[in-house]
Design a protein around this motif. Structure first.
Motif, PDB file in Angstrom:
ATOM      1  N   THR A 178      -5.419  -4.699  -0.461  1.00  0.00           N
ATOM      2  CA  THR A 178      -6.044  -3.395  -0.208  1.00  0.00           C
ATOM      3  C   THR A 178      -5.981  -3.057  -1.438  1.00  0.00           C
ATOM      4  N   VAL A 237      -6.404   4.905  -0.981  1.00  0.00           N
ATOM      5  CA  VAL A 237      -6.983   3.606  -0.612  1.00  0.00           C
ATOM      6  C   VAL A 237      -8.553   3.743  -0.868  1.00  0.00           C
ATOM      7  N   VAL A 271       0.720  -1.339  -0.169  1.00  0.00           N
ATOM      8  CA  VAL A 271       0.058   0.053  -0.145  1.00  0.00           C
ATOM      9  C   VAL A 271       0.710   1.248   0.011  1.00  0.00           C
ATOM     10  N   VAL A 302      -6.321   0.226  -4.112  1.00  0.00           N
ATOM     11  CA  VAL A 302      -5.953   1.607  -4.372  1.00  0.00           C
ATOM     12  C   VAL A 302      -6.194   2.148  -5.617  1.00  0.00           C
TER      13      VAL A 302
END
Length: 155
Positions: free
Chosen positions: A149, A123, A113, A151
């Motif tokens: 995650t 994010v 991330v 993004v």
């Protein structure tokens, strides 16, 4: 090793790309891709070529997800070249391809991330990426319990 350069992937690169991805997925840094997936999506890939006849030292792919959004995926830089800006250069090349194609929204599903945040991504919740979730993620062994995650970069 010579000065690496970025070029479009060739069919002869698939096994080297697979090796890079498997090595890096073994480190828990990304999800693996099968040889079949790599052959099917070879045109999406850029590679980092050491220019000395040695093995490839990096790769990255830009995959069109829908009419207005694409995904950066399978970003790998060899262990000894990490932290030297090559990952950024590979992603920048993919972003340039996206703009050339008329796509100004690019996302990634990642464990890295901070890298993407430094590149201007933010994010987002995965539910803003419905085409991705149903097109690819449903086939992932981690679905629906994804630990990556999401993004997004809007250019």
């Amino acid at each position: 090793m010579g000065q690496p350069y970025i070029r479009k992937a060739r069919v002869q690169d698939v096994k080297a790309i697979h090796g890079l991805l498997m090595h890096t997925s073994g480190q828990g840094l990304l999800l693996p891709r099968s040889l079949n997936q790599l052959y099917s999506h070879l045109r999406d890939f850029l590679v980092l070529d050491p220019d000395d006849g040695g093995p490839l030292v990096g790769c990255c792919a830009l995959s069109i997800a829908w009419d207005d959004i694409a995904e950066v995926r399978s970003l790998v830089v060899a262990d000894d070249l990490r932290g030297k800006g090559w990952g950024r250069k590979l992603v920048d090349a993919c972003l340039s391809d996206a703009v050339t194609l008329g796509i100004f929204r690019v996302f990634a599903l990642t464990y890295q991330v901070e890298f993407f945040l430094r590149m201007g991504f933010r994010v987002v919740e995965k539910d803003v990426l419905p085409q991705k979730i149903w097109a690819d993620c449903i086939h992932c062994p981690k679905f629906p319990d994804c630990d990556e995650t999401a993004v997004l970069l809007e250019m």
